[in-house]
Design an enzyme around this catalytic site. Structure first.
Site, short mmCIF file in Angstrom:
data_model
loop_
_atom_site.label_atom_id
_atom_site.label_comp_id
_atom_site.label_asym_id
_atom_site.label_seq_id
_atom_site.Cartn_x
_atom_site.Cartn_y
_atom_site.Cartn_z
CB THR A 80 -0.92 0.00 1.24
OG1 THR A 80 -1.49 1.31 1.39
CG2 THR A 80 -0.16 -0.32 2.53
CG ASP A 81 -1.06 5.03 -1.06
OD1 ASP A 81 -1.64 4.40 -0.13
OD2 ASP A 81 -1.63 5.94 -1.69
CD GLU A 82 -3.42 3.55 4.13
OE1 GLU A 82 -3.34 3.52 5.36
OE2 GLU A 82 -4.48 3.37 3.49
CE1 TYR A 116 -3.52 -2.55 5.66
CE2 TYR A 116 -3.34 -0.20 5.16
CZ TYR A 116 -3.45 -1.52 4.73
OH TYR A 116 -3.48 -1.80 3.39
CE LYS A 138 -0.35 -4.56 2.94
NZ LYS A 138 -0.81 -5.86 2.38
P1 NAD Z 1 -10.13 -6.98 2.13
O1 NAD Z 1 -10.11 -6.64 3.58
O2 NAD Z 1 -11.33 -6.67 1.32
O3 NAD Z 1 -9.86 -8.53 1.94
C1 NAD Z 1 -8.86 -9.22 2.65
C2 NAD Z 1 -9.05 -10.72 2.39
O4 NAD Z 1 -8.01 -11.44 3.07
C3 NAD Z 1 -10.40 -11.26 2.92
O5 NAD Z 1 -10.98 -12.11 1.95
C4 NAD Z 1 -9.99 -12.04 4.16
O6 NAD Z 1 -10.87 -13.12 4.44
C5 NAD Z 1 -8.59 -12.53 3.78
N1 NAD Z 1 -7.76 -12.81 4.95
C6 NAD Z 1 -7.58 -12.01 6.04
N2 NAD Z 1 -6.76 -12.64 6.91
C7 NAD Z 1 -6.40 -13.82 6.35
C8 NAD Z 1 -5.57 -14.89 6.75
N3 NAD Z 1 -4.92 -14.87 7.94
N4 NAD Z 1 -5.41 -15.95 5.92
C9 NAD Z 1 -6.06 -15.99 4.73
N5 NAD Z 1 -6.88 -15.02 4.31
C10 NAD Z 1 -7.04 -13.94 5.10
O7 NAD Z 1 -8.84 -6.28 1.52
P2 NAD Z 1 -8.64 -5.60 0.10
O8 NAD Z 1 -9.15 -4.23 0.16
O9 NAD Z 1 -9.11 -6.55 -0.95
O10 NAD Z 1 -7.04 -5.51 0.07
C11 NAD Z 1 -6.25 -6.55 -0.51
C12 NAD Z 1 -4.79 -6.20 -0.34
O11 NAD Z 1 -4.54 -4.94 -0.94
C13 NAD Z 1 -4.35 -6.07 1.11
O12 NAD Z 1 -3.06 -6.63 1.22
C14 NAD Z 1 -4.32 -4.57 1.35
O13 NAD Z 1 -3.36 -4.24 2.33
C15 NAD Z 1 -3.91 -4.07 -0.01
N6 NAD Z 1 -4.36 -2.70 -0.34
C16 NAD Z 1 -5.69 -2.39 -0.34
C17 NAD Z 1 -6.09 -1.10 -0.68
C18 NAD Z 1 -7.55 -0.71 -0.72
O14 NAD Z 1 -7.84 0.46 -1.04
N7 NAD Z 1 -8.49 -1.59 -0.48
C19 NAD Z 1 -5.13 -0.13 -0.98
C20 NAD Z 1 -3.78 -0.49 -0.95
C21 NAD Z 1 -3.41 -1.79 -0.65
P1 TYD Z 2 -10.46 4.61 4.29
O1 TYD Z 2 -11.42 4.23 3.23
O2 TYD Z 2 -10.59 3.98 5.64
O3 TYD Z 2 -9.00 4.36 3.69
P2 TYD Z 2 -7.55 4.80 4.27
O4 TYD Z 2 -7.68 5.29 5.65
O5 TYD Z 2 -6.81 3.50 4.21
O6 TYD Z 2 -7.05 5.84 3.33
O7 TYD Z 2 -10.52 6.19 4.48
C1 TYD Z 2 -10.28 7.05 3.39
C2 TYD Z 2 -10.30 8.47 3.93
O8 TYD Z 2 -11.62 8.78 4.37
C3 TYD Z 2 -9.41 8.66 5.14
O9 TYD Z 2 -8.87 9.98 5.10
C4 TYD Z 2 -10.35 8.54 6.32
C5 TYD Z 2 -11.64 9.11 5.77
N1 TYD Z 2 -12.90 8.53 6.30
C6 TYD Z 2 -13.91 9.38 6.73
O10 TYD Z 2 -13.77 10.62 6.71
N2 TYD Z 2 -15.08 8.82 7.17
C7 TYD Z 2 -15.27 7.47 7.22
O11 TYD Z 2 -16.35 7.01 7.66
C8 TYD Z 2 -14.22 6.62 6.76
C9 TYD Z 2 -14.39 5.12 6.80
C10 TYD Z 2 -13.06 7.20 6.30
#
Ligand code: NAD
Ligand code: TYD
Length: 338
Positions: free
Chosen positions: A124-126, A149, A153
């Site tokens: 993640t970019d975080e 988090y 990561k």
């Molecule tokens: P999500 O939370 O929707 O899904 C996570 C999945 O992992 C779920 O299906 C869960 O059941 C599974 N999981 C959790 N713990 C597990 C374990 N111990 N063993 C096996 N499976 C397990 O997440 P997402 O949004 O699909 O993100 C996927 C990846 O992308 C993650 O690594 C996250 O850090 C990364 N990511 C997500 C975003 C975003 O905006 N959603 C941005 C940057 C990076």
């Molecule tokens: P989020 O979707 O949780 O992603 P991340 O924190 O990983 O970037 O949040 C996106 C942005 O929105 C973040 O600045 C937090 C803000 N946010 C709210 O203002 N209200 C909300 O209910 C949530 C879930 C997030």
């Protein structure tokens, strides 16, 4: 190419599996997922009966379960599985350390044992922390995670790089910005705001709502992942962004306008502790080396996402209640294993 996907029942992993089935219908896909609250087999229902697809319920912290599921000499592991929500990591970091850190190491060990040919780690970019105005987070910038988090990561990334350096694992790392699109669990900003607005419920705005995130449609992200998996340099890291940096208030305003709902739904609440003000990724490497660019403009992707959530209220209700887990346990039970 046989691929082993971890976390394929989650938001991005399931989008990748659905896309992969279109790109390579004859190739084997193993979806290994623990089915936490965020994992939902409804997300992969479209491929569930493909002869080349198989689901295994398992935890990446469990080496025996991984050994049983991961084929010898597997072409690729694509590692999505993670605890992914910042707010939950602030409430309790334990599961984040278990899955994101320990689970990644266990997976790396088993991948090495099994002679996996390629390992794609999704980050993640975080991990770069909050980026000052006027600057970009590049692949070689220092890591400065600020939430539990992001710290977990960042630790996972270090473990992947250590496996590359020490054992010659053929791994690549991607860092993506905030994804949005269909099938996202309604706890992240866009699906939470959208589903609340559809029910005329208030939308929590953390602090002043001026925090900046770069939004990428999940389908654009999946296309980039395919390119990195197939053509990325071993050991390299690639940033993947949507070229849509927006303040949260702007995103929410666009959303309410598209929905035809009143701005009065926006409700300022106490800010998230340690809230990162701005994320901004430099994506020039993937554009230069692999020729990838995002294709879906944010306004278009947001409108499409709204349509999807409007038409899938049953999915939202089931995802929120966890009902699908009981359903699959009853209907499939052991059939959920290969
Ligand atoms: P999500 O939370 O929707 O899904 C996570 C999945 O992992 C779920 O299906 C869960 O059941 C599974 N999981 C959790 N713990 C597990 C374990 N111990 N063993 C096996 N499976 C397990 O997440 P997402 O949004 O699909 O993100 C996927 C990846 O992308 C993650 O690594 C996250 O850090 C990364 N990511 C997500 C975003 C975003 O905006 N959603 C941005 C940057 C990076
Ligand atoms: P989020 O979707 O949780 O992603 P991340 O924190 O990983 O970037 O949040 C996106 C942005 O929105 C973040 O600045 C937090 C803000 N946010 C709210 O203002 N209200 C909300 O209910 C949530 C879930 C997030």
């Amino acid at each position: 190419m046989a691929v082993f996907i971890t976390g394929g029942a989650g938001f991005i992993g399931s989008a990748f599996i659905r896309a992969w089935a279109q790109w390579y219908p004859a190739e084997t896909v193993i979806n290994f997922d623990k089915l936490t609250y965020a994992g939902n087999l409804d997300n992969v229902a479209a491929v569930a009966h493909h002869p080349t697809y198989c689901f295994v319920r398992g935890d990446i912290c469990d080496a025996e379960a991984l050994r049983a599921a991961l084929p010898d000499g597997c072409d690729a592991v694509v590692h999505f599985a993670a605890e992914s929500h910042v707010d939950r990591s602030i409430l309790s970091a334990r599961e984040f350390i278990m899955t994101n850190v320990l689970g990644t190491q266990v997976l790396l060990d088993v991948a090495r044992e099994k002679g996996v040919k390629r390992f794609l780690h999704i980050s993640t970019d975080e991990v770069g922390g909050s980026i000052p105005e006027g600057q970009l987070f590049a692949e070689d910038s220092p890591l400065a995670p600020s939430s539990p988090y992001a710290a977990s990561k960042a630790a996972a990334e270090h473990l992947v790089r250590a496996a590359v350096h020490t054992f010659g694992l053929n791994a690549v790392i991607t860092r993506t910005s905030n994804n949005y699109g269909p099938y996202q669990f309604p706890e992240k900003l866009i699906p939470l705001a959208l589903t609340n607005a559809l029910e005329d419920r208030p939308i929590p705005v953390y602090g002043d709502g001026r925090q900046v995130r770069d939004w990428i449609h999940v389908d654009d992200h999946c296309t980039a992942l395919r390119m990195v998996l197939e053509k990325g340099r071993p050991g390299a890291t690639y940033h993947i962004g949507g070229r849509a940096p927006l303040e949260n208030r702007t995103v929410l305003t666009m959303l309410l306008e598209l929905l035809g709902k009143p701005m009065s739904l926006l409700t300022e609440v106490t800010d998230r502790p340690g809230h990162d003000r701005r994320y901004a990724v430099d994506c020039s490497r993937i554009e230069r080396e692999l020729g990838w660019r995002p294709q879906i403009p944010f306004a278009e992707g947001l409108a499409q996402t709204i349509t999807w959530y409007r038409e899938h209220r049953d999915w939202v209700a089931r995802a929120r209640s966890g009902e699908y887990r009981r359903y699959y346990a009853q209907m499939y039970g052991a059939l959920c294993r290969c």
